[in-house]
Structures are given as structure tokens and as C-alpha cells.
Design a protein around this motif. Structure first.
Motif, PDB file in Angstrom:
ATOM      1  N   LEU A 125       0.966  11.202  -3.455  1.00 18.00           N
ATOM      2  CA  LEU A 125       0.767  11.102  -1.166  1.00 18.00           C
ATOM      3  C   LEU A 125      -0.281  12.380  -1.867  1.00 18.00           C
ATOM      4  CD1 LEU A 125       3.695  10.752   0.547  1.00 18.00           C
ATOM      5  CD2 LEU A 125       2.142   9.038   0.216  1.00 18.00           C
ATOM      6  N   LEU A 184       3.275   6.057  -3.056  1.00 19.58           N
ATOM      7  CA  LEU A 184       4.474   7.157  -2.540  1.00 19.58           C
ATOM      8  C   LEU A 184       4.473   7.739  -3.497  1.00 19.58           C
ATOM      9  CD1 LEU A 184       7.313   7.583  -0.966  1.00 19.58           C
ATOM     10  CD2 LEU A 184       8.038   5.916  -2.137  1.00 19.58           C
ATOM     11  N   ALA A 185       4.364   7.710  -4.671  1.00 17.86           N
ATOM     12  CA  ALA A 185       4.191   8.887  -6.481  1.00 17.86           C
ATOM     13  C   ALA A 185       3.801  10.104  -5.713  1.00 17.86           C
ATOM     14  CB  ALA A 185       4.668   8.459  -7.083  1.00 17.86           C
ATOM     15  N   ALA A 238       0.743  -1.369  -0.193  1.00 13.01           N
ATOM     16  CA  ALA A 238      -0.016   0.374   0.105  1.00 13.01           C
ATOM     17  C   ALA A 238       0.616   1.133   0.230  1.00 13.01           C
ATOM     18  CB  ALA A 238      -0.788  -0.402   1.126  1.00 13.01           C
ATOM     19  N   ARG A 239       1.316   1.379   0.905  1.00 14.33           N
ATOM     20  CA  ARG A 239       2.949   2.180   0.743  1.00 14.33           C
ATOM     21  C   ARG A 239       3.535   2.638  -0.174  1.00 14.33           C
ATOM     22  NH1 ARG A 239       5.107   3.075   7.272  1.00 14.33           N
ATOM     23  NH2 ARG A 239       2.599   3.690   7.951  1.00 14.33           N
ATOM     24  N   LYS A 257       2.186   2.128  -8.501  1.00 18.54           N
ATOM     25  CA  LYS A 257       2.076   3.722  -8.324  1.00 18.54           C
ATOM     26  C   LYS A 257       2.426   4.354  -9.507  1.00 18.54           C
ATOM     27  CE  LYS A 257       6.744   4.363  -7.337  1.00 18.54           C
ATOM     28  NZ  LYS A 257       8.453   4.208  -6.713  1.00 18.54           N
TER      29      LYS A 257
END
Lengths: 397, 516
Positions: B373, B370-371, B365-366, B425
Motif C-alpha cells: 500500500l 494490499l501487500a 485492484a484492492r 499482488k
């Protein structure tokens, strides 16, 4: 231990047994409780005397405050060895401004904070934009600012400070509702904080449940948060029996709350973890990695300045040796708290537990009359053991 | 081809569990003396686990089953034990010290010494002999970091030879090599075989396997599912693929009807100076156009400047830009930082998945969030964990990321699933232009097919794709148009109908700059 696990029930590994799960998440808190219990018995109850608890807080406040900043620096993959010297130089500056130049407190505090920020910015600039190793930059900083401390103070202790300044360290919350020796306002404040804490956890849980998330059972929830809230109230009760809640505790608590939010919830915090976890991946994902590292150092400088003022106010004088060796306590607290030396891992909760484990060890051993020689050895071994446990768990995964 | 019937390695009924997860159920592997034995299987099938057991990384007692090597039962407790017995593994990620010389690397841990002091003359002489055996003529004092990846791979083999290897295991040896270096390596394997060295090769490249292997063992879901011997059995790529994935991949590349629109993405006259040689242009006047709905490939040898071109455009992460413009939908855009590039709708999926694509210690998930947020935050500041989870679950389902949930660490995923996380992502940034750099490197046939399908979905949704790849069949199978790059220039351009492997290699060899 992932730092989300401590705050979000939904992020848990459900396969673990309940006991194991608790140990994994709250292992450090459990260790702290065990250590406190040990010294409470070993010192025949002196450890948790209201006076001693107040002292414990005052003694460790500046370590905790700097550890918050050090956590950011270490998570981003760096280190700051200069914080002890920043404490010294800011203390000396405060002494010169307030005691010698009679500047008003407000302007003096602002100037001191700016001084910390400037030092952090200089070191951060070298590390972030010139890719100089932080270990060396801040080692240099440690020497430079220790020297600066002596230069600014002229090698003398400067003091005493006016009461309005020493209040930031040795002041207590005003208490209009005193009943006998019990400071009722302080106790009420504790109850309020505990209630607020409980309410926030309750709302989070309801939200998780409403989205069919994985949340612990009602019994576990009540037990865990009830115990936590109870601890807060009990803690404030002890303090209320002495002189109430120290101003330092308020400063520290506010900072802890703010930094917990930054590290767990904010975009900036997430980016610090990403930079420390994989610098290249963070940069390719559009994170301005240089600015993140730069800001982590600026932040460290400001927090070290706050700690420097609190320390000077506590001694009621600025001495050339103020803050000497603090960097070691601060860094030890962060690593005992479970941060990884290679960056990307570490939690605010862990760091606070780490700082107080060190604090209680110091305090407890002193009460027991253990010599400084053995104290140092024991503290060193505790640091080693904490890192060992961390590596052992990692290898098992 | 001589065929020895004596078995050098016999692994029987190997089982291995990690907690509740059974990685290996029942693997049997029989390797005959002097043969090249290929092991095939999807990522996560258990090949690496098997090799870790064989080499003692997982010690005896932590797995079930028996290992017979050279006729006797072995119980390796660590790597040293297995090396002592004559088993050497050469990993995909090379384990050389770049700042040490060839000689130092060859005898690392095994130094040629007299009374604790290294005898450099003897060491360099011995190194020269080994280098000769692998066909290298570099002076043994050369720093390994100064060699290309292909030659480093050969050094690894020489290092194994230095230890008097009886069984050499090569884990995806050509994954990061270009065609020419791959060729050299495969020839060397055949030469060593002729001299009696037994090898195991783990590879996803079926053409290589059919070229060098005498036998193939296919592993699926932790069990041996098929064993083929070229001398005896009818071996075909189709049979291998079917055994690996347990389904017929009628076509290795999913079909797509190209619907091409107007020119969408354009690079004009792009020129970049090499960061380490200031008098050299790394990218020399590159012009490139991609139309809406188009998949455009960039072919070339390793070091041709393909990744450098992509990085120099995407946030100017490579070299010093000295000329040229980038255009999207007819308007010039500023791509001078990564954040600006992302803001304009560019996405770059790196060739280095683990090193630069993922935060390995973080959850699925993180990584996905990330790209972008800001999209999961309120006031652009406070991250909403619930929307992070929602977004991640959505992508996990759409891209079929195999994991127990989105909170799993990406380090524990197989290569194909990791690549899907990287793609998620970038898809989450809702890009217009998707630049893929070696998007299927080191991942298995089934996951490759899924990645190609994701590419097809992206162009069907009106995006355009620029694909850098060293695998010609992949470019031929997926692209509408292919540019050929060499020494920082485009030296050829072919439409899907015109492109063949021969033509592309021809364009590289003749190396005539393309006149626009």
C-alpha cells in the motif's frame, strides 16, 4: 454496497440503470429523506422546526460519534458492547474531576480522553493479542465499567458543571453578524462548507475525466452535488433561525470528515477493511493484524469518552445511569448503515445515515405521542428490515 | 469392462444466464448407467454451473433445457429434491463438521432415530458397514477433524452411499490429495462402479481421467464441444486438451533457457518446533539454496512439512523457530515478521487461494495493492486511488486477467484468474524470491500454462523461484532442481536432468535423510 462507490465516481458498476444505481449507492440517504418527509407531514411540520432540528442534532451527536468508532470495530470483524458503560464512567470521572475536585477543564478533558483510551486498550489487548472473543471481553467490560460508574460517582448524580464545560454540548457558534433573528454567520458557514464540498467533488471529477475514467454526465453531476450542497445550506438556514450552529455539530462534522478520510483514503483504513474481509490474507500480505484490531478498540474507547463528556455536559450532570443502553443504539446505527456482521464491509456515510434514521424515528414518534412500547417495537423492526434488505441484495448478486 | 447402454442421465440443451452473462449456451450430457463419466473444461467453462443445475441449487425454471434422470423428466427445485432422486454431489471444499464424529457426519440430516431419539448402537453399526465399503477401518466415534483430508474425502463418499446414491458427482476429488490418497480414491471409484454406482468426475488431471473414466464430455464456453468414449473413440490427452482450450498446447510447460547466477537465497540449518506437539520438530535441519534465475521445486507428500517450512520462514507464521538462518545475496536477513520478510524481498503465494490469498469481497485492484500500500500512497499515509487503478490495470494486461475491469470483485473470477490476482499482488511488491505453494491447484490447463510463463518471466528478470507442488509432472516440467521432503526433512535432491517420478517417489519411500 461497496464503500468506494459512494465516494469515487469511477468505481461504479456502469451496467446498472440510473435509478437502480442511485438506489444502490444512496438507498439509505433516500430512506432517510423519505422518513424525514413522512414525519414532517405526520407531525404537521414540527419535525423540521429550527428548535427541533437543533435538538435532534444534540440528541444524536454522541450516537453518531460512537458509531464512527463502532464502524471501525465492526469492519475489523469485532463488536464492542461496553461503549454505554464507558460513557457512564467517563461522565462520572468528569463530574468528580471538575465538580468535586475543581480541576481545570483542559486537564479534565485530557484525563477523560486518556481514561477512554486506557479502557479501549485493555479490551483491545485481550481481543487482539489473546484472541479472546470481543463479544465476551466487552460484555465483561460493560458490567465492569457500569459498576465502576456507580463506584466513582458514589451512586449519586454529580453536577451542575460549570458553563465552560457544558458549552461543549449546549454552546452555539458566536454570531457577530446577527440580522433580526437570523444568525448570518452560521448561514455563511453553511454556504462555505457547501462550496468547499462542491469544489472537492468537482476536482475529483476533473481528475477522473483527465484520466479517461468513467464519470457521470455533467447534468447528473450538477444535480447530485447541487442537491447535496443545497441541503447543507438549507440545513444551516434552519439552524440559523434558532440559535445558530451548535458546537456539537462542529465537533461531529470534524470527526465525520476525519473518519471518512481514514476509512476511505488512508492505509490504516484499507488495512481495517482487509483484516475484516480476510484476516489470513491480510496477515500474509504483511498487515500487522493484531495491532490494527488493538487500535480499533483504543479508538473506540477515545470516541466513547468524547461521547461521555458531551452527554454529561448535555445533562449538565453525571448520573450513574448515563449511557445505559447506548451500545444498542450505536450498534443498530452501524448495521442499519449497511455494515456486515462478518466484517470487511461498511461505510461512514451509511453509518451516519443509519444513526439519523434511528434519531429521526425516535424524535418523530415522540412528537407524535407514540408510546415507548410501540417505539421500541418499530425500532427493532427497522433494524431487522435494514439487515433483510442488505441480505436480499447480496443474495441477488 | 461391462458397458450398459441404458442412459441414466440425459441433460439436453441446457442454458443458463446470470443477468447479461450467458454461463451455459448449449450443454448436452449423456451418462450411461454404471459408467464413470468425466467432465473436462477450463475454469469458467460452466462445469460448476451445470452441476448446480443438476443438483437443484439453481431450481427448475431458472435455466433452459431438459433433464431426464432414470428415464423421466425431472424438475428439481432444490438440493433435497435431487438427493431424493438419488443424486449426490461431493464438492471440492468438503462439507463435513470437523467437531462431530464419523457416525454423526454420515447420518447428518438423516439420523438413525426412534421416536426422535438417536439409536446410537444402530447408527454406529450402520456407520461401520459404510466405512467398510469405502475401505476405512477407523472407529465410527472418531472426530472427523482428526482425520486427514484423504480420509475425509472417503467419508464424504460413504455419506453419499448412506443416502442410497444412484449418481455420484465428484467435483475435483483429488485436488487436495497426495498421490497415495488419490490412488485410494480412484480405486474406490472403480470398485463402486463394479457394484453398479454411476459417477461423474470433474477433474483437471488428465492421467486420472484416462485411468478411471469410460467416457469424457468436454465443455468449452458453456457448450458441449466433444464427447469421447474409450470403448469406441481414439482418446488421447492431446485431443482432450485441444477440445478444452481450442488450441494445441504443443508443450504443457513453456520452454525456458536457464540462466543461473550466483546463490541468491539460502536457508541454513532451519529448525522449527511443532506448535501442537512441543516435543516434536516439525522442520528438522533443513538446508536449501536457490540461485539467481533458478526455479527450485520442493516435492513431497501431504504433511511432509513443505508449507510449514515456507510459513516458518515467511514471518515465522508456523511453529516456534529454534535455529537456523535465512540469507539473501550472501547477507543474513531478519524474517521474523511478514512485513520484514516482504521488506527484504520475499513473497509467499499461499496454497489456500480463497482462504488466505484473497479478500474475496474486494475488487481486483484492492487485492493487488494490499501487500504494498505504501507504494500507492502519498506520504505513506493517503492512498491514491488513481495509482491503485493504474497499477491494477497494468497487471491485468500483463498477466491477462480475464475480467470486465479491475473493479470486479475477485469472488466472481475463475480460479485461474484469481491465482493471477494473487500473483499480481506479490509481483507488485517487486520480490527477489518468489515462494509459490501449489500455484496451479485446481486451475485448468490453459491457465496453468500462463502461470508457468509468469514464473519464467520472473526468473528471466533475475528473481528466483521456490515452488512447492504435489504434482510431480509440474515440478519435472518447470524446475531446474528439485528437493524432496519427508517428515520435516529433505531426503533427496535432483537436478532437472536426473529427476524422474520414480526417483522422487523412491526418495520419499526410502526416507533416508540427505547428508549435506
Amino acid at each position: 454496497m461497496s464503500e468506494t462507490a459512494t465516494t469515487h465516481p469511477g468505481w461504479r458498476d456502469t451496467a446498472l440503470l440510473p435509478v437502480k444505481r442511485v438506489m444502490k449507492e444512496y438507498g439509505l440517504l433516500v430512506a432517510l429523506v423519505v422518513i424525514v418527509a413522512f414525519f414532517q407531514i405526520a407531525t404537521n411540520g414540527s419535525l423540521l422546526q429550527p428548535l427541533n432540528v437543533t435538538n435532534l442534532l444534540l440528541q444524536n451527536s454522541y450516537i453518531v460519534i460512537m458509531a464512527l468508532g463502532m464502524l471501525m470495530v465492526i469492519v475489523s470483524g469485532h463488536i464492542d458492547l461496553s461503549v454505554g458503560s464507558i460513557v457512564g464512567v467517563v461522565g462520572a470521572l468528569a463530574g468528580v474531576l471538575i465538580v468535586q475536585m475543581h480541576l481545570d477543564i483542559f486537564s479534565a478533558v485530557l484525563l477523560c480522553l486518556a481514561c477512554g483510551a486506557l479502557i479501549g486498550a485493555m479490551q483491545g489487548y485481550c481481543v487482539a493479542y489473546w484472541k479472546m472473543p470481543s463479544f465476551i471481553v466487552t460484555l465483561a467490560g460493560m458490567l465492569v465499567f457500569r459498576g465502576a460508574t456507580i463506584a466513582v460517582s458514589g451512586g449519586q448524580s454529580i453536577g451542575p458543571f460549570p458553563a465552560s464545560f457544558s458549552w461543549i454540548s449546549s454552546g452555539f457558534m458566536a454570531d457577530p453578524l446577527q440580522v433580526g433573528s437570523l444568525r448570518v454567520t452560521s448561514l455563511l458557514a453553511g454556504v462555505l462548507v457547501a462550496a468547499a464540498f462542491f469544489l472537492i467533488e468537482y476536482r475529483t471529477r476533473r481528475r477522473v475525466l483527465s484520466r479517461n475514467g468513467d464519470a457521470p454526465s455533467t447534468a447528473v453531476f450538477l444535480l447530485k452535488n447541487g442537491a447535496f450542497a443545497g441541503l447543507i445550506v438549507y440545513f444551516c438556514y434552519i439552524l440559523a433561525n434558532y440559535r445558530g450552529i451548535p458546537t456539537v455539530l462542529i465537533t461531529m462534522s470534524v470527526l465525520i470528515v476525519v473518519y471518512t478520510i481514514i476509512m476511505n483514503k488512508s492505509v490504516f483504513g484499507r488495512r481495517i477493511y482487509a483484516v475484516g474481509g480476510n484476516l489470513k490474507a491480510a496477515r500474509l500480505s504483511g498487515v500487522n493484524t493484531q495491532r490494527i484490531v488493538f487500535l480499533a478498540f483504543v479508538n473506540m474507547g477515545v470516541l466513547a469518552a468524547i461521547a461521555g463528556m458531551i452527554f454529561a455536559a448535555r445533562l449538565n450532570s453525571a448520573t450513574p445511569r448515563s449511557g445505559f443502553g447506548f451500545e444498542l443504539d450505536v450498534i443498530a446505527a452501524v448495521f442499519i448503515g449497511g455494515a456486515s456482521a462478518s466484517g470487511g464491509v461498511g461505510t461512514v456515510l451509511g453509518v451516519i445515515a443509519g444513526a439519523f434514521i434511528m434519531g429521526v424515528l425516535n424524535n418523530g414518534m415522540s412528537i407524535m405521542g407514540i408510546g415507548v412500547d410501540y417505539q421500541q417495537m418499530i425500532k427493532g423492526l427497522v433494524l431487522l428490515a435494514a439487515v433483510f434488505v442488505d441480505m436480499y441484495q447480496k443474495n441477488k448478486d | 469392462m461391462t458397458m450398459h447402454s441404458s442412459v441414466i442421465l440425459d441433460m439436453q440443451g441446457i442454458e443458463k444466464s446470470f443477468g447479461p452473462v450467458k454461463a451455459l449456451r448449449n450443454v448436452n450430457l449423456h451418462v450411461r448407467k454404471g459408467e464413470i463419466h468425466a467432465i473436462c473444461g477450463e475454469n469458467g467453462a460452466g462445469k460448476s454451473t451445470l452441476m448446480n443445475i443438476l443438483s437443484g441449487v439453481y431450481p427448475h425454471g431458472s435455466y433452459g433445457g431438459r433433464i431426464l434422470f432414470g428415464g423421466e423428466e425431472r424438475r428439481f427445485r432444490n438440493l433435497r429434491d435431487s438427493e431424493h432422486a438419488g443424486i449426490c454431489i461431493i464438492h471440492q471444499e468438503l462439507a463435513l463438521a470437523p467437531m462431530l464424529s464419523i457416525t454423526e457426519n454420515l447420518f447428518l440430516g438423516n439420523e438413525k432415530s426412534k421416536g426422535g431419539l438417536i439409536d446410537w448402537t444402530a447408527a454406529h453399526d450402520a456407520a461401520r458397514v459404510l466405512l467398510d465399503r469405502v475401505g476405512l477401518s477407523e472407529p465410527p466415534e472418531t472426530l472427523v477433524g482428526d482425520l486427514g483430508v484423504g480420509k475425509q474425502q472417503l467419508i464424504e463418499i460413504a455419506k453419499a452411499l448412506a443416502k442410497d446414491v444412484k449418481l455420484m458427482i465428484l467435483d475435483e476429488p483429488t485436488a487436495s490429495l497426495n498421490e497415495r490418497d488419490s490412488d485410494t480414491l480412484l480405486n474406490l471409484m472403480l470398485e463402486l462402479k463394479a457394484k453398479g454406482v454411476t459417477s461423474i468426475i470433474i477433474s483437471h488431471k488428465l492421467n486420472e481421467i484416462s485411468r478411471v473414466a469410460d467416457a469424457i464430455t468436454v465443455i468449452r464456453d458453456g457448450s458441449t464441444v466433444d464427447v469421447m468414449r474409450y470403448a469406441v473413440d481414439e482418446v488421447s490427452e492431446a485431443r482432450i486438451v485441444k477440445a478444452m482450450v481450442n488450441r494445441e498446447l504443443a508443450d504443457r510447460y513453456p520452454r525456458r533457457e536457464p540462466k543461473l547466477g550466483e546463490t541468491m537465497f539460502e536457508i541454513r540449518n532451519w529448525r522449527v518446533i511443532d506448535p501442537s506437539h512441543h516435543d516434536r520438530e516439525a522442520i528438522r535441519s533443513v538446508n536449501l539454496k536457490v540461485r539467481r534465475g533458478e526455479v527450485v521445486g520442493i516435492s513431497g507428500l501431504m504433511g511432509a512439512g513443505r508449507t510449514e517450512l515456507a510459513l516458518s520462514v515467511f514471518g515465522r507464521l508456523f511453529g516456534r523457530h529454534i535455529g537456523g538462518t535465512v540469507h539473501l545475496n550472501g547477507r543474513e536477513i531478519d524474517t521474523s515478521t511478514v512485513a520484514k520478510s516482504i521488506g527484504h524481498g520475499l513473497a509467499y503465494v499461499t496454497e489456500d487461494r480463497k482462504g488466505a490469498g484473497l479478500v474475496l469481497g474486494d475488487s481486483i485492484a484492492r487485492n493487488i495493492a494490499l501487500a504494498n500500500l505504501k507504494a500507492v500512497s502519498s506520504f505513506g499515509f493517503m492512498i491514491d486511488d488513481h495509482s491503485v487503478l493504474d497499477v491494477a490495470r497494468d497487471f491485468r494486461e500483463k498477466l491477462r486477467i480475464r475480467s470486465h475491469d479491475v473493479l470486479q470483485k475477485v469472488a466472481n473470477l475463475s480460479g485461474g484468474n484469481q491465482q493471477k490476482v494473487v500473483l499480481s499482488k506479490w509481483l507488485f511488491t517487486d520480490p527477489e524470491v518468489l515462494i509459490l505453494d501449489e500455484p496451479t491447484r485446481g486451475i485448468d490447463v490453459g491457465a496453468k500454462y500462463e502461470i508457468y510463463s509468469i514464473v519464467n518471466d520472473a526468473v528471466a528478470a533475475g528473481k528466483c523461484v521456490l515452488m512447492i507442488s504435489s504434482e510431480l509432472p509440474e515440478l519435472l516440467g518447470t524446475c531446474d532442481r528439485i528437493y524432496v521432503m519427508n517428515e520435516g526433512r529433505f531426503v533427496g535432491e535432483f537436478t532437472a536432468a536426473e529427476a524422474t517420478q520414480e526417483r522422487i517417489m523412491g526418495a520419499i519411500m526410502t526416507n533416508q535423510a540427505l547428508v549435506n
